[in-house]
Scaffold this motif. Structure first.
Motif, PDB file in Angstrom:
ATOM      1  N   GLU A   1       0.899  -1.426   0.142  1.00  0.00           N
ATOM      2  CA  GLU A   1      -0.043   0.164   0.120  1.00  0.00           C
ATOM      3  C   GLU A   1       0.865   1.210   0.270  1.00  0.00           C
ATOM      4  OE1 GLU A   1      -2.474  -0.391   3.363  1.00  0.00           O
ATOM      5  OE2 GLU A   1      -3.762  -2.111   2.678  1.00  0.00           O
ATOM      6  N   MET A   2       1.939   1.198   0.687  1.00  0.00           N
ATOM      7  CA  MET A   2       2.901   2.395   0.642  1.00  0.00           C
ATOM      8  C   MET A   2       3.557   2.657  -0.677  1.00  0.00           C
ATOM      9  SD  MET A   2       4.922   1.798   4.150  1.00  0.00           S
ATOM     10  CE  MET A   2       4.510   1.578   5.920  1.00  0.00           C
ATOM     11  N   SER A   3       4.027   1.537  -1.310  1.00  0.00           N
ATOM     12  CA  SER A   3       4.601   1.826  -2.603  1.00  0.00           C
ATOM     13  C   SER A   3       3.760   1.776  -3.773  1.00  0.00           C
ATOM     14  CB  SER A   3       5.699   0.701  -2.600  1.00  0.00           C
ATOM     15  OG  SER A   3       5.095  -0.763  -2.963  1.00  0.00           O
ATOM     16  N   GLY A   4       2.526   1.256  -3.564  1.00  0.00           N
ATOM     17  CA  GLY A   4       1.738   1.217  -4.878  1.00  0.00           C
ATOM     18  C   GLY A   4       2.143   0.048  -5.773  1.00  0.00           C
ATOM     19  N   LEU A   5       2.995  -0.848  -5.377  1.00  0.00           N
ATOM     20  CA  LEU A   5       3.269  -1.944  -6.010  1.00  0.00           C
ATOM     21  C   LEU A   5       2.685  -3.373  -5.585  1.00  0.00           C
ATOM     22  CD1 LEU A   5       7.116  -1.362  -6.540  1.00  0.00           C
ATOM     23  CD2 LEU A   5       5.219  -0.658  -8.173  1.00  0.00           C
ATOM     24  N   SER A   6       2.328  -4.339  -6.304  1.00  0.00           N
ATOM     25  CA  SER A   6       1.725  -5.542  -5.861  1.00  0.00           C
ATOM     26  C   SER A   6       3.220  -6.405  -5.158  1.00  0.00           C
ATOM     27  CB  SER A   6       1.144  -6.331  -6.815  1.00  0.00           C
ATOM     28  OG  SER A   6       1.960  -6.662  -7.787  1.00  0.00           O
ATOM     29  N   ALA A   7       2.877  -7.498  -4.512  1.00  0.00           N
ATOM     30  CA  ALA A   7       3.674  -8.376  -3.779  1.00  0.00           C
ATOM     31  C   ALA A   7       4.833  -8.642  -5.034  1.00  0.00           C
ATOM     32  CB  ALA A   7       3.040  -9.316  -2.892  1.00  0.00           C
ATOM     33  N   GLU A   8       4.096  -9.129  -6.126  1.00  0.00           N
ATOM     34  CA  GLU A   8       4.841  -9.721  -7.141  1.00  0.00           C
ATOM     35  C   GLU A   8       5.720  -8.768  -7.694  1.00  0.00           C
ATOM     36  OE1 GLU A   8       1.579  -9.931  -6.638  1.00  0.00           O
ATOM     37  OE2 GLU A   8       1.192 -12.126  -6.213  1.00  0.00           O
ATOM     38  N   GLU A   9       5.235  -7.549  -7.800  1.00  0.00           N
ATOM     39  CA  GLU A   9       5.938  -6.432  -8.494  1.00  0.00           C
ATOM     40  C   GLU A   9       7.327  -6.437  -7.523  1.00  0.00           C
ATOM     41  OE1 GLU A   9       2.990  -4.017 -11.378  1.00  0.00           O
ATOM     42  OE2 GLU A   9       3.056  -3.506  -8.984  1.00  0.00           O
ATOM     43  N   ALA A  10       6.971  -6.292  -6.171  1.00  0.00           N
ATOM     44  CA  ALA A  10       8.202  -5.957  -5.215  1.00  0.00           C
ATOM     45  C   ALA A  10       9.309  -6.972  -5.290  1.00  0.00           C
ATOM     46  CB  ALA A  10       7.528  -5.791  -3.966  1.00  0.00           C
ATOM     47  N   VAL A  11       8.704  -8.125  -5.336  1.00  0.00           N
ATOM     48  CA  VAL A  11      10.122  -9.171  -5.211  1.00  0.00           C
ATOM     49  C   VAL A  11      11.062  -9.030  -6.402  1.00  0.00           C
ATOM     50  CG1 VAL A  11      10.250 -11.764  -5.424  1.00  0.00           C
ATOM     51  CG2 VAL A  11       8.297 -10.954  -4.401  1.00  0.00           C
ATOM     52  N   GLY A  12      12.168  -9.270  -5.975  1.00  0.00           N
ATOM     53  CA  GLY A  12      13.346  -8.953  -6.964  1.00  0.00           C
ATOM     54  C   GLY A  12      13.775  -7.781  -6.757  1.00  0.00           C
ATOM     55  N   ASP A  13      13.813  -7.113  -7.977  1.00  0.00           N
ATOM     56  CA  ASP A  13      14.536  -5.640  -8.066  1.00  0.00           C
ATOM     57  C   ASP A  13      13.195  -4.885  -7.759  1.00  0.00           C
ATOM     58  OD1 ASP A  13      16.973  -6.590  -8.294  1.00  0.00           O
ATOM     59  OD2 ASP A  13      16.929  -6.356 -10.653  1.00  0.00           O
ATOM     60  N   GLY A  14      12.107  -5.198  -7.702  1.00  0.00           N
ATOM     61  CA  GLY A  14      11.002  -4.306  -7.459  1.00  0.00           C
ATOM     62  C   GLY A  14      10.996  -3.187  -6.315  1.00  0.00           C
ATOM     63  N   PHE A  15      11.522  -3.715  -5.296  1.00  0.00           N
ATOM     64  CA  PHE A  15      11.812  -2.840  -4.235  1.00  0.00           C
ATOM     65  C   PHE A  15      12.619  -1.701  -4.317  1.00  0.00           C
ATOM     66  CE2 PHE A  15      13.628  -1.641  -0.004  1.00  0.00           C
ATOM     67  CZ  PHE A  15      12.789  -1.509   0.736  1.00  0.00           C
ATOM     68  N   ARG A  16      13.863  -1.991  -4.908  1.00  0.00           N
ATOM     69  CA  ARG A  16      14.493  -0.836  -5.330  1.00  0.00           C
ATOM     70  C   ARG A  16      13.977   0.069  -6.212  1.00  0.00           C
ATOM     71  NH1 ARG A  16      18.770   1.373  -8.213  1.00  0.00           N
ATOM     72  NH2 ARG A  16      20.595   2.096  -7.048  1.00  0.00           N
ATOM     73  N   ARG A  17      13.119  -0.448  -7.237  1.00  0.00           N
ATOM     74  CA  ARG A  17      12.354   0.659  -8.071  1.00  0.00           C
ATOM     75  C   ARG A  17      11.472   1.400  -7.544  1.00  0.00           C
ATOM     76  NH1 ARG A  17      12.079  -4.146 -11.326  1.00  0.00           N
ATOM     77  NH2 ARG A  17       9.586  -3.983 -11.044  1.00  0.00           N
ATOM     78  N   ALA A  18      11.141   0.856  -6.450  1.00  0.00           N
ATOM     79  CA  ALA A  18      10.144   1.902  -5.726  1.00  0.00           C
ATOM     80  C   ALA A  18      10.840   3.160  -4.817  1.00  0.00           C
ATOM     81  CB  ALA A  18       9.275   0.887  -4.700  1.00  0.00           C
ATOM     82  N   LEU A  19      12.105   3.142  -4.826  1.00  0.00           N
ATOM     83  CA  LEU A  19      12.814   4.049  -4.218  1.00  0.00           C
ATOM     84  C   LEU A  19      12.667   5.354  -5.001  1.00  0.00           C
ATOM     85  CD1 LEU A  19      15.864   2.224  -3.002  1.00  0.00           C
ATOM     86  CD2 LEU A  19      14.195   3.012  -1.622  1.00  0.00           C
ATOM     87  N   HIS A  20      12.491   6.653  -4.381  1.00  0.00           N
ATOM     88  CA  HIS A  20      12.679   7.813  -5.128  1.00  0.00           C
ATOM     89  C   HIS A  20      14.030   7.749  -5.760  1.00  0.00           C
ATOM     90  CE1 HIS A  20      12.604  12.107  -6.116  1.00  0.00           C
ATOM     91  NE2 HIS A  20      11.061  11.893  -5.639  1.00  0.00           N
ATOM     92  N   PRO A  21      14.272   8.490  -6.750  1.00  0.00           N
ATOM     93  CA  PRO A  21      15.587   8.481  -7.480  1.00  0.00           C
ATOM     94  C   PRO A  21      16.595   9.517  -6.522  1.00  0.00           C
ATOM     95  CG  PRO A  21      13.823   9.036  -9.207  1.00  0.00           C
ATOM     96  CD  PRO A  21      13.032   8.901  -7.758  1.00  0.00           C
ATOM     97  N   GLU A  22      16.038  10.400  -5.806  1.00  0.00           N
ATOM     98  CA  GLU A  22      16.881  11.104  -5.134  1.00  0.00           C
ATOM     99  C   GLU A  22      17.321  10.414  -3.652  1.00  0.00           C
ATOM    100  OE1 GLU A  22      15.154  14.846  -4.338  1.00  0.00           O
ATOM    101  OE2 GLU A  22      15.069  15.456  -6.429  1.00  0.00           O
ATOM    102  N   SER A  23      16.711   9.255  -3.460  1.00  0.00           N
ATOM    103  CA  SER A  23      17.044   8.473  -2.162  1.00  0.00           C
ATOM    104  C   SER A  23      17.994   7.276  -2.499  1.00  0.00           C
ATOM    105  CB  SER A  23      15.727   8.109  -1.426  1.00  0.00           C
ATOM    106  OG  SER A  23      15.168   9.057  -1.063  1.00  0.00           O
ATOM    107  N   ARG A  24      17.980   6.802  -3.732  1.00  0.00           N
ATOM    108  CA  ARG A  24      18.723   5.755  -3.947  1.00  0.00           C
ATOM    109  C   ARG A  24      20.291   5.691  -3.656  1.00  0.00           C
ATOM    110  NH1 ARG A  24      15.948   4.563 -10.007  1.00  0.00           N
ATOM    111  NH2 ARG A  24      13.972   4.238  -9.412  1.00  0.00           N
ATOM    112  N   ALA A  25      20.824   6.628  -3.997  1.00  0.00           N
ATOM    113  CA  ALA A  25      22.347   6.615  -3.569  1.00  0.00           C
ATOM    114  C   ALA A  25      22.382   6.418  -1.922  1.00  0.00           C
ATOM    115  CB  ALA A  25      22.814   8.050  -3.950  1.00  0.00           C
ATOM    116  N   ALA A  26      21.622   7.089  -1.095  1.00  0.00           N
ATOM    117  CA  ALA A  26      21.782   6.889   0.420  1.00  0.00           C
ATOM    118  C   ALA A  26      21.316   5.766   0.801  1.00  0.00           C
ATOM    119  CB  ALA A  26      21.003   8.120   0.978  1.00  0.00           C
ATOM    120  N   PHE A  27      20.373   5.103   0.351  1.00  0.00           N
ATOM    121  CA  PHE A  27      20.004   3.680   0.501  1.00  0.00           C
ATOM    122  C   PHE A  27      21.015   2.789   0.054  1.00  0.00           C
ATOM    123  CE2 PHE A  27      17.939  -0.449  -0.307  1.00  0.00           C
ATOM    124  CZ  PHE A  27      16.799  -0.399   0.611  1.00  0.00           C
TER     125      PHE A  27
END
Length: 870
Positions: free
Chosen positions: A169-195
């Protein structure tokens, strides 16, 4: 420990009024023991709880929280926002929260504690296994799915292996979309480097992960979250990380809104000059807003306590300060005086006791100053020499000062029971309405009238009436001045004015006489020199010798007359005389050439038989210099040409200039030119196309005025980017000027090398021939700068310097000073026809002889011999 059910032993170190925590603990069935922070370590030495909950906002809690990471105790730290000093190995729970969220974080704390120590019991191993292997536990799966926080599991490569519904619900992705690299794709571009950096560090060190970052949903919404993960060990080997993701968006928005409101409060306090404060008498803490620091002349970084703040007030008011901060004063108002910048300032305060004392201070220094100014104004009016009074629309006196009472002869209480009709016959009851209507229309009136005193005397007075409006009513506030003394002095004033007019006439006459005398003096100097030359050229008894003698006698009488006029006036205002323009044009060309850049070409073209004009040479010189300077400034490019021309023209019909003969001076440039709109306004006062600080807009207005006063016309022709032409038409004089040339003299009476400097060409030519006649070798310059250059080239070339006093490029005194810098012993003869020279002026310039114009050959010869002899 599953965080639910009856019997979980929890030690709580928090404020007793923490209702959220108490209600959640009761809902979960926990056995809660409240402990003060001071007893906690003592209790931990004897036993440990199943869960330790610590409020990070308690005073003095930081050293204890720092050590939580080294103990294998399930610990949960509470706070309104992430606390910087909470170790990464301790679970942090942000307020507000509910029972479910508290239970989830309690389980996470238990898992984290188990990863740091050997499991003490099979029950603890089972609790950790439940978290690590939640996929095998349906109850655990249901709890994680229903968790109000996001739960996720990551492998060591950073790929997502599990997320719950809340995370989706937070990310707007389904569990299938999140598994694998989906979690990182949900990151805001400006937060990816710090994450990525925080994740790499946690994997490399096997340490806990905690970071605030942003998620970017597919619909474009941004979510701020707090991610907390702990290593997931299996058989003492970390296989991944498990953790929670808490939605901070609402908190962030609240923080932004709080920051906005705090800034609005700060600005409002600054504008209103109101500061707020709070005094906690229990904890002995004093809080000041930023505006409070400003009101008290302190920097916002100043560390304040009650004693320091108390010293800011004047000693007499410190007892009131003590009462205000005692907590016993109740709700009330007061006023204190504080010391700021060496001056006493006043502030008002209001207290609101609510367990603590809360107050607001208002700077009333200006108010007190206005009150003092008002008192001073009242005092000044009461003690003024003139009478002041205020009346209403019905002409009734509302207030009078002492001077009004004294002038009218009434006591104050008597006047306050009277009207204007009683003292001023001019404004009876019939005339007053018209007077009041006129006052309302104009707002102020000034007039003279007569008032009747108590003794019946009519006194002339001057009234200045002013209409004032206050609280919906209108009043006449008037100043009444006694005119008796003024009337008695009118005859004396008239006499003095007559004397002043006479003095002004004499001054004007002296100014006129001085100017004319100076012009004639220069003419007589040239005539005298040429007479000497002519006399030497003719043998005695020749036919013209008699006429020359007559001219000489007339010149002598004229010279005496001029000297008497100069003795009467030493001033030389602008006066017109018939003269030729070519010397002025040539002089302007020389001055412009010396001042403009070398890349700009200056061409002077002087025609033949140009008629003389009736003019003020100084003003015409000013006109041409102004036009020439404007032409130079109009050439924006590195190179350009200025043409300065003089010619005789006859104007016929159709040129926009009256028909007649003119001497026309043309100043042309190939600069930026002007538009037709600019040409229409070019002679307006204060109109300028130059930048701020460059032009005043008065130059061409003055030029136009001078030309018009001379009966002339100035015509402008310009095209943008092609330059501009200014034609000055000056009417030709009725009579021409006579010219004569005299042969040089052959008589010798001295020897030596003379440097002669005079800007007047006629005097220069005649004086040179006269000095030649006396036997000297003469080098003559019309320009003092050229003469100075000759001395610089060879300081020993000359034996004596003969210079005019007044010259446009360099005055005689300045020339003498600069010559003596090159050669100190060179004798100097100063020639002047303008004024006498004080002895005090001669010493600095080392002037040897002063020679007045006009001078004879004998006077010149004597001056040269005197200068040569030292």
């Amino acid at each position: 420990m599953d965080g639910r059910g009856t019997g979980l032993e929890v030690w709580l170190v928090a404020r007793r009024d923490d209702g959220d925590l108490a209600s959640c603990a009761r809902a979960l069935g926990w056995r809660v023991t409240d402990l003060p922070l001071a007893q906690l370590e003592w209790r931990l030495e004897r036993s440990t709880p199943e869960l330790l909950v610590v409020d990070a906002e308690l005073e003095g809690v930081r050293p204890f929280v720092d050590r939580l990471g080294t103990w294998a105790i399930p610990a949960l730290v509470l706070g309104r926002e992430p606390i910087a000093f909470v170790p990464d190995s301790v679970v942090f729970l942000a307020r507000p929260f509910d029972a479910r969220l508290l239970a989830v974080h309690a389980r996470l704390a238990a898992a984290l504690a188990g990863s740091r120590s050997t499991l003490r019991s099979s029950e603890e191993r089972l609790a950790i296994a439940e978290v690590a292997l939640r996929a095998r536990d349906r109850h655990q799966e249901a709890l994680l799915a229903a968790s109000p926080v996001g739960v996720c599991e990551m492998d060591l490569e950073g790929r997502c292996t599990y997320v719950n519904e809340t995370w989706c619900e937070m990310s707007g992705l389904s569990a299938e979309e999140a598994v694998g690299d989906g979690f990182r794709r949900a990151l805001h571009p400006e937060s990816r480097a710090a994450f990525d950096e925080a994740w790499r560090r946690s994997v490399a060190e096997g340490s806990n992960f905690r970071l605030e970052y942003r998620l970017l949903r597919p619909d474009g919404q941004e979510r701020w979250v707090l991610g907390q993960s702990v290593p997931l060990p299996v058989d003492n080997e970390i296989i991944g990380f498990v953790g929670t993701v808490t939605d901070l968006t609402a908190r962030r928005r609240s923080e932004d809104e709080l920051a906005r409101r705090e800034e609005l409060l700060r600005v409002s306090q600054a504008l209103a000059r109101v500061g707020c404060w709070e005094w906690d008498s229990v904890r002995q803490r004093l809080f000041w807003s930023e505006e409070m620091f400003r009101l008290h002349g302190q920097e916002p970084t100043t560390v304040l306590d009650r004693a320091t703040a108390r010293q800011l007030y004047v000693p007499e008011d410190r007892a009131w300060f003590d009462e205000m901060t005692s907590g016993r004063s109740g709700e009330g108002n007061g006023e204190l005086r504080l010391l700021r910048g060496g001056h006493v300032h006043s502030v008002s305060y209001r207290t609101y006791p609510d367990g603590r004392v809360v107050g607001a201070n208002l700077d009333i220094t200006e108010q007190r100053q206005r009150e003092a100014a008002l008192e001073l104004a009242d005092f000044s009016i009461e003690h003024a020499v003139d009478g002041f009074h205020m009346v209403d629309e019905s002409a009734r006196f509302l207030s009078v000062n002492a001077a009004s009472c004294q002038l009218l002869g009434y006591a104050r209480h008597e006047l306050l029971n009277m009207t204007v009709h009683d003292i001023d016959p001019q404004f009876d009851r019939a005339a007053w309405p018209a007077h009041w209507a006129e006052l309302r229309e104009k707002g102020a009136l000034a007039f003279e009238t007569e008032v009747r005193t108590k003794s019946g005397e009519l006194v002339p007075v001057e009234i200045a009436a002013n209409l004032l409006s206050f609280e919906g009513r209108q009043f006449d506030f008037a100043v009444m001045r006694d005119l008796r003394e003024r009337r008695r002095s009118e005859e004396q004033r008239t006499l003095l004015e007559g004397r002043l007019r006479q003095a002004q006439k004499m001054e004007s006459l002296g100014t006129l006489a001085g100017g004319i005398a100076h012009d004639f003096n220069n003419l007589l100097a040239a005539i005298t020199c040429n007479l000497e030359l002519a006399d030497e050229a003719l043998a005695a008894g020749e036919p013209l010798s008699v006429e020359l003698d007559e001219i000489r006698m007339a010149t002598t009488r004229a010279t005496d007359l001029v000297r008497r006029i100069l003795a009467f006036s030493r001033k030389q205002p602008a006066r017109r005389a018939v003269a030729r323009l070519d010397p002025i044009v040539q002089e302007v060309a020389r001055l412009l050439r010396a001042g403009i850049p070398a890349a700009i070409e200056l061409v002077a073209e002087i025609g033949e038989r140009v008629p003389p004009v009736l003019m003020d040479s100084t003003q015409i010189h000013q006109v041409l210099m102004n036009l020439g300077t404007n032409a130079w400034q109009a050439i924006a490019k590195p190179k350009g040409t200025i043409r300065l021309g003089l010619e005789a023209v006859t104007v016929v019909e159709g040129l926009g200039v009256p028909v007649g003969r003119y001497a026309r001076v043309r100043v042309a440039d190939d600069g930026v030119g002007m538009s037709s709109a600019t040409i229409d306004r070019v002679f307006e006062p204060f109109f300028t196309t130059k930048g701020v600080g460059v032009g005043t807009g008065l130059g061409l207005a003055v030029v136009h005025g001078i030309v018009t006063e001379h009966g002339g016309v100035i015509v402008v022709d310009s095209v943008e980017d092609e330059g501009a032409v200014f034609d000055v038409y000056l009417p030709a004089a009725d009579k021409d000027l006579a010219h004569s040339e005299q042969p040089p003299s052959l008589r010798h009476s001295g020897s030596g090398r003379v440097l002669l400097v005079d800007d007047d060409e006629a005097i220069l030519r005649a004086s040179k021939r006269l000095i030649d006649m006396l036997g000297y070798e003469v080098t003559a310059f019309a320009s003092p700068l050229e003469a100075l250059a000759a001395v610089q080239a060879d300081p020993n070339r000359f034996d004596v310097l003969v210079t005019d006093l007044s010259m446009p490029e360099l005055g005689g005194f300045d020339l003498a000073l600069r010559v003596h810098e090159l050669r100190e012993d060179l004798p100097v003869i100063m020639v002047t026809g303008r004024r006498s020279i004080d002895e005090a002026d001669l010493a600095p310039a080392k002037i040897h002889v002063v020679l007045d114009k006009p001078y004879s050959s004998e006077e010149l010869s004597a001056a040269l011999r005197s200068a040569r002899s030292g």
